[in-house]
Write an enzyme that holds these catalytic residues in place. Structure first.
Site, PDB file in Angstrom:
ATOM      1  N   GLY A  18      22.327  62.584  -0.046  1.00 58.92           N
ATOM      2  CA  GLY A  18      23.279  62.341   1.031  1.00 58.92           C
ATOM      3  C   GLY A  18      24.673  62.131   0.494  1.00 58.92           C
ATOM      4  O   GLY A  18      25.451  61.346   1.039  1.00 58.92           O
ATOM      5  N   ARG A  21      28.892  62.829   2.359  1.00 61.65           N
ATOM      6  CA  ARG A  21      29.729  62.112   3.332  1.00 61.65           C
ATOM      7  C   ARG A  21      29.370  60.627   3.319  1.00 61.65           C
ATOM      8  O   ARG A  21      28.362  60.216   2.761  1.00 61.65           O
ATOM      9  CB  ARG A  21      29.552  62.679   4.737  1.00 61.65           C
ATOM     10  CG  ARG A  21      28.130  62.616   5.281  1.00 61.65           C
ATOM     11  CD  ARG A  21      28.049  63.267   6.661  1.00 61.65           C
ATOM     12  NE  ARG A  21      26.693  63.295   7.204  1.00 61.65           N
ATOM     13  CZ  ARG A  21      26.158  62.328   7.929  1.00 61.65           C
ATOM     14  NH1 ARG A  21      26.846  61.233   8.183  1.00 61.65           N
ATOM     15  NH2 ARG A  21      24.928  62.436   8.401  1.00 61.65           N
ATOM     16  N   ASP A  68      16.155  68.786   1.073  1.00 56.53           N
ATOM     17  CA  ASP A  68      15.438  68.024   2.102  1.00 56.53           C
ATOM     18  C   ASP A  68      14.592  67.008   1.354  1.00 56.53           C
ATOM     19  O   ASP A  68      13.594  67.362   0.722  1.00 56.53           O
ATOM     20  CB  ASP A  68      14.560  68.965   2.932  1.00 56.53           C
ATOM     21  CG  ASP A  68      13.694  68.232   3.951  1.00 56.53           C
ATOM     22  OD1 ASP A  68      13.730  66.981   3.991  1.00 56.53           O
ATOM     23  OD2 ASP A  68      12.969  68.901   4.700  1.00 56.53           O
ATOM     24  N   VAL A  69      14.998  65.731   1.408  1.00 59.42           N
ATOM     25  CA  VAL A  69      14.329  64.724   0.587  1.00 59.42           C
ATOM     26  C   VAL A  69      12.884  64.486   0.999  1.00 59.42           C
ATOM     27  O   VAL A  69      12.114  63.893   0.232  1.00 59.42           O
ATOM     28  CB  VAL A  69      15.099  63.383   0.600  1.00 59.42           C
ATOM     29  CG1 VAL A  69      16.461  63.534  -0.064  1.00 59.42           C
ATOM     30  CG2 VAL A  69      15.233  62.834   2.011  1.00 59.42           C
ATOM     31  N   ASN A  95      20.192  57.647  -1.072  1.00 59.48           N
ATOM     32  CA  ASN A  95      21.080  57.309   0.040  1.00 59.48           C
ATOM     33  C   ASN A  95      20.792  58.076   1.331  1.00 59.48           C
ATOM     34  O   ASN A  95      21.184  57.629   2.405  1.00 59.48           O
ATOM     35  CB  ASN A  95      22.532  57.560  -0.393  1.00 59.48           C
ATOM     36  CG  ASN A  95      23.503  57.454   0.750  1.00 59.48           C
ATOM     37  OD1 ASN A  95      23.758  56.369   1.279  1.00 59.48           O
ATOM     38  ND2 ASN A  95      24.045  58.597   1.175  1.00 59.48           N
ATOM     39  N   SER A 148      19.737  48.398   4.166  1.00 55.90           N
ATOM     40  CA  SER A 148      20.699  48.064   5.210  1.00 55.90           C
ATOM     41  C   SER A 148      20.532  46.592   5.561  1.00 55.90           C
ATOM     42  O   SER A 148      19.438  46.032   5.400  1.00 55.90           O
ATOM     43  CB  SER A 148      20.446  48.919   6.463  1.00 55.90           C
ATOM     44  OG  SER A 148      21.184  48.434   7.572  1.00 55.90           O
ATOM     45  N   TYR A 165      14.892  52.902  12.329  1.00 52.90           N
ATOM     46  CA  TYR A 165      15.810  52.707  11.212  1.00 52.90           C
ATOM     47  C   TYR A 165      15.608  51.338  10.581  1.00 52.90           C
ATOM     48  O   TYR A 165      15.454  51.215   9.355  1.00 52.90           O
ATOM     49  CB  TYR A 165      17.244  52.858  11.714  1.00 52.90           C
ATOM     50  CG  TYR A 165      18.301  52.692  10.651  1.00 52.90           C
ATOM     51  CD1 TYR A 165      18.659  53.760   9.833  1.00 52.90           C
ATOM     52  CD2 TYR A 165      18.958  51.469  10.470  1.00 52.90           C
ATOM     53  CE1 TYR A 165      19.638  53.611   8.860  1.00 52.90           C
ATOM     54  CE2 TYR A 165      19.935  51.318   9.509  1.00 52.90           C
ATOM     55  CZ  TYR A 165      20.270  52.396   8.704  1.00 52.90           C
ATOM     56  OH  TYR A 165      21.238  52.238   7.732  1.00 52.90           O
ATOM     57  N   LYS A 169      14.170  50.704   6.759  1.00 52.17           N
ATOM     58  CA  LYS A 169      15.012  50.058   5.766  1.00 52.17           C
ATOM     59  C   LYS A 169      14.367  48.769   5.244  1.00 52.17           C
ATOM     60  O   LYS A 169      14.518  48.411   4.072  1.00 52.17           O
ATOM     61  CB  LYS A 169      16.397  49.774   6.348  1.00 52.17           C
ATOM     62  CG  LYS A 169      17.214  51.038   6.614  1.00 52.17           C
ATOM     63  CD  LYS A 169      17.408  51.873   5.363  1.00 52.17           C
ATOM     64  CE  LYS A 169      18.318  53.059   5.598  1.00 52.17           C
ATOM     65  NZ  LYS A 169      18.560  53.857   4.364  1.00 52.17           N
TER      66      LYS A 169
END
Length: 258
Positions: A18, A21, A68-69, A95, A148, A165, A169
């Protein structure tokens, strides 16, 4: 050794997933500034190309790839390219991430699965693939998983309902501890960063809509800047953090200190 030399990464190679950006870009730039050769990868290679050109234009060394992880073959191709181009992998920054917002009772299962696939499965596949190479080479390394602050507390229903999410995380934090204790014998340090709110493409829409509410939840009453993440990434990748493993470092303006 001069203390500042502990933070240098000269002669080392880093993969940043990632990396085209947002937080990935910030950290890739920081590692390059510290002397590392950088392999940037994401599903959107064009964004990584831009960062690659910037790093190379400043005298660094970087390549960019599509990845593509969640696909082991795609991940393997990136690790192979890093070894072919730069001779090995010393640093991994995991990331790449995805999110989807909805109240838990309304969360579409296909979107939940998508987030799990990228954030959890993808993080593990990349760590496993790089970890195997580090073990085989026998010279250790550093793996930095991006978690996160959402992993460390509940959601914020007024503006953030992202159960997939948050859950993934949280799992990344637990995975970090497990990999750290499993691979310490090989000299591989595994730590995580738990960023708070940094303006990025992923967070931009929320910040635009709920800025006042979000700032009230941050003791420093401001969002993070790129420089406030860059130093932490370099620290965890460097010899300055060689006695740290299995830890999660919050960079959140104090949000988790309430």
């Amino acid at each position: 050794m001069n203390t500042l030399d502990l933070f240098r990464l000269d002669g080392r190679t880093a993969i940043v997933t990632g990396g085209g950006r947002g937080l990935g870009r910030y950290m890739a730039e920081a590692l390059a500034d510290a002397g590392a050769k950088v392999v940037l990868c994401s599903r959107k290679k064009e964004a990584c190309d831009e960062v690659k050109d910037e790093i190379n234009g400043r005298g660094g060394q970087a390549i960019s790839m599509s990845c593509d992880v969640s696909d082991p073959e795609s991940v393997q191709a990136v690790v192979d390219a890093a070894e072919s181009e730069f001779g090995g992998v010393d640093i991994l920054v995991n990331n790449s991430g995805a999110t989807w917002g909805a109240p838990p009772e309304e969360m579409p299962l296909d979107r939940f699965d998508q987030v799990v696939n990228v954030n959890l499965r993808g993080t593990f596949i990349m760590a496993q693939t790089v970890g195997k190479r580090m073990i085989r080479r026998g010279s250790g390394g550093s793996i930095i998983n991006i978690a996160s602050v959402a992993a460390l507390s509940g959601g914020r229903p007024p503006y953030m309902q992202t159960v997939g999410y948050n859950s993934t995380k949280g799992a990344v934090v637990s995975m970090t501890r497990d990999l750290a204790t499993s691979w310490a014998q090989y000299g591989i340090n595994v730590n995580a960063i738990a960023p708070g709110w940094f303006p990025t493409k992923m967070s931009g829409a929320l910040i635009e809509r709920f800025e006042d509410e979000m700032l009230r939840d941050i003791p420093l009453h401001r969002f993070g800047s790129p420089e406030e993440l860059k130093g932490v990434a370099v620290f965890l990748a460097s010899d300055a953090a060689s006695y740290m493993t299995g830890q999660t470092v919050s960079v959140d303006g104090g949000a988790t200190a309430w």
